[in-house]
Design an enzyme around this catalytic site. Structure first.
Site, PDB file in Angstrom:
ATOM      1  CE  LYS A   1      -4.007  -2.205   2.069  1.00 58.31           C
ATOM      2  NZ  LYS A   1      -5.179  -2.051   2.913  1.00 58.31           N
TER       3      LYS A   1
ATOM      4  CG  ASP B   1      -7.979  -0.025   3.086  1.00 53.13           C
ATOM      5  OD1 ASP B   1      -8.823  -0.897   2.804  1.00 53.13           O
ATOM      6  OD2 ASP B   1      -6.779  -0.120   2.806  1.00 53.13           O
TER       7      ASP B   1
ATOM      8  N   GLY C   1       0.081  -2.007  14.858  1.00 55.20           N
ATOM      9  CA  GLY C   1       0.563  -1.990  13.485  1.00 55.20           C
ATOM     10  C   GLY C   1       0.802  -0.569  13.021  1.00 55.20           C
TER      11      GLY C   1
ATOM     12  N   GLY D   1       1.610   0.067   9.322  1.00 52.20           N
ATOM     13  CA  GLY D   1       1.717   0.048   7.869  1.00 52.20           C
ATOM     14  C   GLY D   1       0.643   0.872   7.200  1.00 52.20           C
ATOM     15  N   GLY D   2       0.378   0.561   5.928  1.00 52.97           N
ATOM     16  CA  GLY D   2      -0.592   1.334   5.161  1.00 52.97           C
ATOM     17  C   GLY D   2      -1.991   1.277   5.734  1.00 52.97           C
ATOM     18  CG  MET D   3      -5.573  -1.706   7.350  1.00 52.31           C
ATOM     19  SD  MET D   3      -6.686  -1.217   5.998  1.00 52.31           S
ATOM     20  CE  MET D   3      -8.283  -1.490   6.752  1.00 52.31           C
TER      21      MET D   3
END
Length: 272
Positions: A69, A105, A128, A130-132
Site C-alpha cells: 500500500k 480503507d 501496526g 503500515g498502510g492499513m
C-alpha cells in the site's frame, strides 16, 4: 458471468496473500448488473512489473493489499486526496494509461466506527504501523478520538505515524489495555506463518469494550473468536472488505449497486 471475450474489461487485485473475497464480491456484482467485466486476484513477484502491466494492458482497476500500500505510490501518476492525505493506496484506477490512486480503507473504517456508535471518548490501541494503520489512525483522528496509542516495534515508523496525527507510540503492549483494540497487522491472517496467532493478549481482549480486527480472511480470526468467547462486541475485517470493495467497484465502473445487490454479493463472498 459472460464467456471470456476480447471486449471484456479486467480488474485485478495485488496481494502477498490473495484471497477470493474481492474476486467473489466483484464478479458477483458484474453478473447481477450484466457487465462484461471480470476480476482476478494475483500475488505479484515484482510489484513494478505488475503495475506496468496494469498500465500497458489497459487493466481498468487494481486493488492493492498488504504489504504494497505504500510501495506502490512511486509507481502511479496521481494521488487522490483520500490516498495522498495518508500516503497509503488500496485502489488504482486506470484511465487511458493514467493511473490514479485512492484509499477506500479509510472510508470503510470511518463508516464502521460510526455504524457501531463507538464513543469518541474511548481509549484506543492500534497494533501496526503500515498502510492499513495509516487509514485507521486517520479515520480515528477525523472521527474525534483523542486517546489513541499505536503499538509498533519499528520506532521510526511508529513515531512518524503518531506524530502526523498527534497520538502516542509504544514499542510493545506490555500489559496495556484500552476500550477499543484494533489489529491492523497480518497476525491471524489465513495462509501466513502467524495464521493461528492471537494479535492481542487475552488480558487485553478481556479488558476491552469493543474488539476490531481488519484482517478479512478468515472472517473469524483468532482475535475475533477470542472476543466473541469473551462476550465482546466485534467489528470484523469482513465488514471492512465489503465496504472498501463496494467503493472500489463504484470507482472502477461508475455504477453504484443497490443495497440489495450489495447484500447478495456480500453473502456470496462470505459463503466461500
Amino acid at each position: 458471468m459472460p464467456i471470456l471475450n476480447k471486449d471484456m474489461t479486467l480488474c485485478i487485485s495485488l496481494s502477498a496473500r490473495p484471497s477470493n473475497n474481492g474476486t467473489r464480491f466483484h464478479n458477483h456484482l458484474y453478473e447481477q448488473l450484466g457487465l462484461n467485466w471480470i476480476y482476478k486476484a494475483f500475488a505479484p513477484t515484482n510489484l513494478e512489473q505488475a503495475i506496468a502491466g496494469v498500465r500497458g494492458l489497459g487493466i481498468r482497476g487494481c486493488a492493492i493489499s498488504m504489504p504494497y500500500k505504500e510501495d506502490v505510490i512511486a509507481l502511479i501518476d496521481e494521488m487522490d486526496p483520500s490516498a495522498k492525505a495518508i500516503d497509503s493506496v488500496n485502489t488504482i484506477v486506470n484511465t487511458d494509461g493514467h493511473l490514479k490512486a485512492y484509499n477506500t480503507d479509510y472510508t470503510a473504517i470511518e463508516q464502521l466506527l460510526a455504524a457501531n456508535s463507538v464513543p469518541t471518548g474511548y481509549s484506543v490501541l492500534v497494533q501496526g504501523a503500515g498502510g492499513m494503520a495509516k487509514a485507521t489512525v486517520a479515520a480515528l483522528r477525523d472521527a474525534g478520538f483523542k486517546d489513541v496509542t499505536v503499538i509498533a516495534r519499528n520506532e521510526s515508523t511508529g513515531r512518524a505515524l503518531v506524530d502526523q496525527y498527534g497520538f502516542q507510540w509504544r514499542a510493545a503492549l506490555d500489559g496495556g489495555t484500552a476500550d477499543l483494540i484494533i489489529n491492523v497487522t497480518p497476525l491471524g491472517m489465513a495462509g501466513g506463518p502467524e495464521a493461528d496467532t492471537l494479535s492481542f493478549p487475552a488480558g487485553a481482549v478481556e479488558a476491552a469494550t469493543i474488539v476490531f480486527d481488519v484482517v478479512a480472511l478468515p472472517a473469524e480470526t483468532p482475535l475475533i473468536q477470542a472476543a466473541r468467547a469473551a462476550g465482546k462486541p466485534v467489528i470484523t475485517g469482513a465488514e471492512v472488505a465489503t465496504i472498501q470493495a463496494l467503493e472500489q467497484f463504484v470507482l472502477y465502473t461508475g455504477v453504484r449497486p443497490s443495497p440489495e445487490q450489495v447484500r447478495a454479493a456480500e453473502e456470496f463472498m462470505r459463503a466461500q
